[in-house]
Structures are given as C-alpha cells and as structure tokens.
Design an enzyme around this catalytic site. Structure first.
Site, PDB file in Angstrom:
ATOM      1  N   CYS A   6      -1.144  -1.163  -8.724  1.00  0.00           N
ATOM      2  CA  CYS A   6      -2.167  -0.719  -9.672  1.00  0.00           C
ATOM      3  C   CYS A   6      -2.306   0.795  -9.740  1.00  0.00           C
ATOM      4  CB  CYS A   6      -3.510  -1.346  -9.325  1.00  0.00           C
ATOM      5  SG  CYS A   6      -3.560  -3.054  -9.851  1.00  0.00           S
ATOM      6  N   LEU A  60     -12.562   6.564   1.427  1.00  0.00           N
ATOM      7  CA  LEU A  60     -12.428   7.901   2.009  1.00  0.00           C
ATOM      8  C   LEU A  60     -11.610   7.835   3.298  1.00  0.00           C
ATOM      9  CD1 LEU A  60     -15.952   9.541   1.445  1.00  0.00           C
ATOM     10  CD2 LEU A  60     -13.814  10.044   0.244  1.00  0.00           C
ATOM     11  N   LYS A 111     -11.529   0.489 -17.159  1.00  0.00           N
ATOM     12  CA  LYS A 111     -10.540   0.056 -16.173  1.00  0.00           C
ATOM     13  C   LYS A 111      -9.679   1.228 -15.684  1.00  0.00           C
ATOM     14  CE  LYS A 111      -7.791  -2.028 -13.681  1.00  0.00           C
ATOM     15  NZ  LYS A 111      -7.630  -3.169 -12.860  1.00  0.00           N
TER      16      LYS A 111
HETATM   17  C1  UDX Z   1      -6.776  -1.692  -6.775  1.00  0.00           C
HETATM   18  C2  UDX Z   1      -8.267  -1.570  -7.164  1.00  0.00           C
HETATM   19  O1  UDX Z   1      -9.075  -1.403  -6.003  1.00  0.00           O
HETATM   20  C3  UDX Z   1      -8.692  -2.767  -7.964  1.00  0.00           C
HETATM   21  O2  UDX Z   1     -10.058  -2.650  -8.355  1.00  0.00           O
HETATM   22  C4  UDX Z   1      -7.774  -2.768  -9.171  1.00  0.00           C
HETATM   23  O3  UDX Z   1      -8.168  -3.508 -10.194  1.00  0.00           O
HETATM   24  C5  UDX Z   1      -6.353  -3.011  -8.715  1.00  0.00           C
HETATM   25  O4  UDX Z   1      -5.985  -1.901  -7.921  1.00  0.00           O
HETATM   26  P1  UDX Z   1      -5.343  -2.869  -4.909  1.00  0.00           P
HETATM   27  O5  UDX Z   1      -4.182  -2.148  -5.480  1.00  0.00           O
HETATM   28  O6  UDX Z   1      -5.208  -4.304  -4.593  1.00  0.00           O
HETATM   29  O7  UDX Z   1      -6.618  -2.756  -5.871  1.00  0.00           O
HETATM   30  O8  UDX Z   1      -5.699  -2.145  -3.533  1.00  0.00           O
HETATM   31  P2  UDX Z   1      -6.841  -1.175  -2.965  1.00  0.00           P
HETATM   32  O9  UDX Z   1      -7.565  -1.882  -1.908  1.00  0.00           O
HETATM   33  O10 UDX Z   1      -7.647  -0.552  -4.023  1.00  0.00           O
HETATM   34  O11 UDX Z   1      -5.924  -0.061  -2.259  1.00  0.00           O
HETATM   35  C6  UDX Z   1      -4.985   0.711  -3.001  1.00  0.00           C
HETATM   36  C7  UDX Z   1      -4.241   1.667  -2.125  1.00  0.00           C
HETATM   37  O12 UDX Z   1      -5.078   2.712  -1.676  1.00  0.00           O
HETATM   38  C8  UDX Z   1      -3.632   1.055  -0.865  1.00  0.00           C
HETATM   39  O13 UDX Z   1      -2.328   1.547  -0.684  1.00  0.00           O
HETATM   40  C9  UDX Z   1      -4.542   1.532   0.238  1.00  0.00           C
HETATM   41  O14 UDX Z   1      -3.893   1.623   1.477  1.00  0.00           O
HETATM   42  C10 UDX Z   1      -4.956   2.895  -0.278  1.00  0.00           C
HETATM   43  N1  UDX Z   1      -6.245   3.377   0.254  1.00  0.00           N
HETATM   44  C11 UDX Z   1      -7.388   2.727  -0.072  1.00  0.00           C
HETATM   45  C12 UDX Z   1      -6.287   4.507   1.036  1.00  0.00           C
HETATM   46  O15 UDX Z   1      -5.265   5.138   1.325  1.00  0.00           O
HETATM   47  N2  UDX Z   1      -7.492   4.957   1.485  1.00  0.00           N
HETATM   48  C13 UDX Z   1      -8.664   4.332   1.189  1.00  0.00           C
HETATM   49  O16 UDX Z   1      -9.718   4.808   1.626  1.00  0.00           O
HETATM   50  C14 UDX Z   1      -8.603   3.174   0.388  1.00  0.00           C
END
Ligand code: UDX
Length: 432
Positions: free
Chosen positions: A263, A253, A207
């Site tokens: 998270c 990306l 995790k």
């Molecule tokens: C995340 C994990 O994906 C999930 O598997 C875990 O168990 C909980 O944490 P979450 O926090 O809901 O989920 O959001 P996620 O969609 O992963 O995005 C996290 C952050 O990264 C967001 O702020 C998003 O804007 C950012 N992000 C994501 C980027 O800046 N660029 C990307 O390409 C993808």
C-alpha cells in the site's frame, strides 16, 4: 438489520476480507474472482494467503449460506444490489496505478446491467476514477438500467484486517445520490463508527491522503532517528515525548528500516503522479519516499560499519515479511537490504515464521532455516528486519553461543540497549 445482497469483485486481501466481514454482519455475499484456481481454493475452505482469523470467518459464512464464491461476474451483478470493485490496481513502471482491471470490471458490469445497482470503488484508485467508472458503465449499459457509482475506501491493515473492518476509526462513503447513500448506510448499520458522507472525489482523496500522511509520519520519525544517532539521543524517548501530544498521537512513530508492503510505496507513487497530472509538484511526498529509501541504505551501512568487509561473511536475517503477522513480501524492506548485503559479497541465512515461501520467489541465493537458532549458528551477525513476537522472546544466551561474533543489528528496536550490553552483545538499533 436489513440484510442486503452484495457482490464483491476481486478476492484479494481487500475483497476477501470485505466479503467475509459483510457476510459476518448478516448480508448475503457473492465474491467473484476470475482466477479459477483461487476460487477452487476458497470453495475448499482455505484462503490463498495468511491473514489471522480470515479462514475461520470464511468457512463459518460459507457454512451458514451467506458467502458464495464464483468466477462469474454476471451472477454477482444479477443477484446483488450493491457491487464492490476490489480488484488490483498494481503500479505501472511510471508509478501510476494500472486501472485496466477496474475498467474491465466496469465494462462487464455495464454490459449485463438490467436493474438499479450501486457500484462502489473499494480498490485504492486515483481521484476522478469514479467519473471513469460511471462513463464506462454508461457506454456499455445498453439496457439503460439506472445505477449509481460510489466510493468507499478501505483502511485495512494486513495482519489485523478483520478487526480493522469491524472496528474502524471511520467509514467513508462518497456518493452522488441519496439512494446510494441510504443503501450504503444500511450495509454498515451494524458497525458503530463515525460515518463520513462526502462527494466521490473527496472520498477517493481521503484514501490517498491518509496513507500519504501515515507514510510521512514514519519517514518523519526515521529522519528524527538519524538526528538522534548524530546527537546521541534516543528516538524511542523522542517518539514518546511527541506522541503524547494529542495533536500528534503515538501511533506510527516507530523508527526502523522503513515502510514497505503493497500500500504505502504504491499509493505514495500514485499520489505523487496524480498530483503531477493535476499540475502540482508534490515535493513533500517525494522527500518522504527518499527518506524511506535512504533508511534501508543507512541500515546496510550500519551492518558494514560493524563487520568491516562483508565479502564471504555469513549474515543471519530474522524476519522477511514487510511487517509481522503477514506472509506478504511485496515491497518488503528485507528485499533491498538483502540484495545490498549480497552485492557486497555477504552470504545470507534467513528465517521468517510465515513469509519464506513467498520470499523464495523473490530472493536468490538465500539459505532458509527452520528457526532463529539455525540462523544464528556460525553467523557473524544477526540482523532483525521484521519485529515478529517470536523474536522478542528469543533465548539470547543460546543465540550468543551460536553466533560467531555476538553482534545483533536490530532494524526494529525490539531489544533494550543497556540489557543487550549487559548480556555481552554488541548491539546496534535505529536512532538509539
Ligand atoms: C496500510 C494502512 O495502514 C492501511 O490503512 C491501508 O489501507 C493499507 O496500507 P499495511 O500496508 O497493511 O496497511 O501496513 P501498516 O501496518 O500500515 O504498515 C505499513 C508499513 O509501515 C510496514 O512496513 C511497517 O513496518 C511500517 N511502519 C509502520 C513503520 O515502519 N513504523 C511505524 O510506526 C508503523
């Protein structure tokens, strides 16, 4: 499929989604939370946060008698074969997760145990927490009832949690006994996904390692976006070009203002701390964090670079939630960006389709608007922080007329730069 009696302790994002989805799969689920108000809301068929489709799934399963809510952990322990611990593990000042809620639940379970149960960690916890849960239950287990501890981490993204639960890339089951393994495999039998059986510590590490890797991917592409800006290249093209390599993959990306949410920031801090305790200085992850913090600062400088002095100037913000399709403001990049803009004297107007109520509890001196056009009106620049679909479909000509100056600073790269130039905007995005 054999239906199993399941207890879920904790009705937050993870607990509630897990409870509703297990019930949807045909199991009998009791979901427990010690917050009476939350249970009242749930019993009335509402959910206390925004997650697409979850309200419908909860109501359906309450109606069909497969999902119950209670404040009594004891009831869940008595009536369920398997108990999932899904309580919060909020970060402490030091970055370590606060595991006292997990400990409390383990004590409660231990003190009422009277028959075999599988106790499963669902919350994200440091490696070796399983050992502590086992030890705690053993200490409180006066009846000496047999039990197994297991780890079954969640990989649910807010905004698509139900789909992530029902169509996962994999299911990780960390166990110490065949008995617990068979029961957990039975629970997940209806889900068609690779099931990885490991020891408990490896499951716990999977995790943290997954989230650390994903955060690293985001910081990596954000660092590439800086190089792109300096060299005059385009980060979307670079991301596309590297993402097509199957070993790298195209997901996660997207360059932008950095990751937020409850998270990644918390799990990264926790993982760095766990590594430190184990005797390893996780410099790689410290750098991932640093790049993420810097990305927000660079974005503010970009706005300042376009407007010169910010004192007294009105800036319109579109999007406050840490990502689209959620009302979650926890560790949202918008908070740091808005605080920085305000510290430089800017006046902030903002709109978010779902997160404004939560934002009001965190941000000060922000004028909240009913739609993006009200935000644009008389603003010196429009700043996009969250890529809600609603913003992709804006009437840009109307926006241009309403803005004091035709400046858009896009922190999520939702518009095409040549098109924006054609429409007469001064348009800046990230790494392009
Ligand atoms: C995340 C994990 O994906 C999930 O598997 C875990 O168990 C909980 O944490 P979450 O926090 O809901 O989920 O959001 P996620 O969609 O992963 O995005 C996290 C952050 O990264 C967001 O702020 C998003 O804007 C950012 N992000 C994501 C980027 O800046 N660029 C990307 O390409 C993808």
């Amino acid at each position: 499929m054999k239906s199993i009696n399941i207890g879920i302790i904790g009705a937050g994002y993870v607990g509630l989604t897990t409870a509703a989805c297990f019930a949807h799969l045909g199991h009998n689920v009791i979901c427990v939370d010690n917050d009476e108000n939350k249970i009242k809301i749930l019993l009335s068929g509402k959910i206390p946060f925004y997650e697409p489709g979850l309200d419908k799934l909860v109501i359906e399963n309450i109606t069909q008698g497969r999902l119950q809510f209670t404040t009594q952990t004891q009831k869940a322990v008595k009536e369920s074969l398997v108990l999932f611990i899904a309580v919060g593990t909020p970060p402490k000042e030091s970055g370590e997760p606060d595991l006292s809620y997990v400990e409390n639940v383990a004590q409660e379970i231990g003190s009422v145990l009277n028959d075999y149960r599988v106790i499963v960690e669902k919350s994200t916890v440091p490696v070796k927490t399983g050992d502590w849960i086992k030890e705690t239950i053993t200490r409180y287990n006066k009846s000496k009832a047999p039990f197994d501890v297991a780890s079954n981490p969640e990989f649910l993204r807010e905004g698509s949690a139900i789909n992530d639960f029902l169509n996962p890339d994999r299911i990780v089951i960390g166990v110490e006994s065949d008995r617990a393994k068979e029961i957990l495999l039975q629970i997940y039998e209806p889900i068609n996904a690779p099931k990885i059986i490991t020891d408990i510590k490896s499951a716990e590490l999977i995790k943290h390692a997954s989230n650390a890797f994903l955060a690293m991917k985001i910081s990596f592409i954000n660092s590439i976006s800086i190089i792109c800006e300096l060299a005059g290249a385009s980060v979307d093209k670079v991301a596309q070009g590297i993402g097509l390599d199957k070993r790298i993959g195209p997901a996660f990306l997207n360059a932008g203002v950095g990751y937020g949410g409850f998270c990644f920031p918390k799990d990264l801090k926790a993982f760095i701390k766990i590594a430190e305790e184990l005797g390893y200085d996780y410099r790689l992850l410290k750098e991932v964090e640093r790049i993420n913090e810097e990305q927000k600062q660079r974005f503010v400088k970009k706005i300042e670079g376009l407007l010169w002095n910010l004192r007294g100037k009105q800036i319109g913000i579109l999007g406050l939630a840490f990502k689209p399709n959620t009302d979650d403001m926890r560790f949202a990049p918008s908070i740091d960006i808005i605080n920085e803009l305000q510290a430089r004297g800017a006046k902030i107007k903002a709109y978010d389709p779902y997160a404004m109520n939560n934002a009001k509890k965190i941000l000060k001196d922000v004028t909240y608007c009913n739609d993006p056009y009200e935000v644009a009106k008389n603003s010196e620049a429009l700043v996009i922080i969250t890529e809600w679909d609603e913003f992709r479909n804006l009437d840009l000509m109307r926006i241009k007329e309403l803005l004091k100056l035709p400046i858009i600073v896009d922190g999520r790269n939702i518009f095409d730069p040549p098109k924006m130039a054609e429409l007469g905007f001064i348009y800046r995005s990230v790494g392009r």
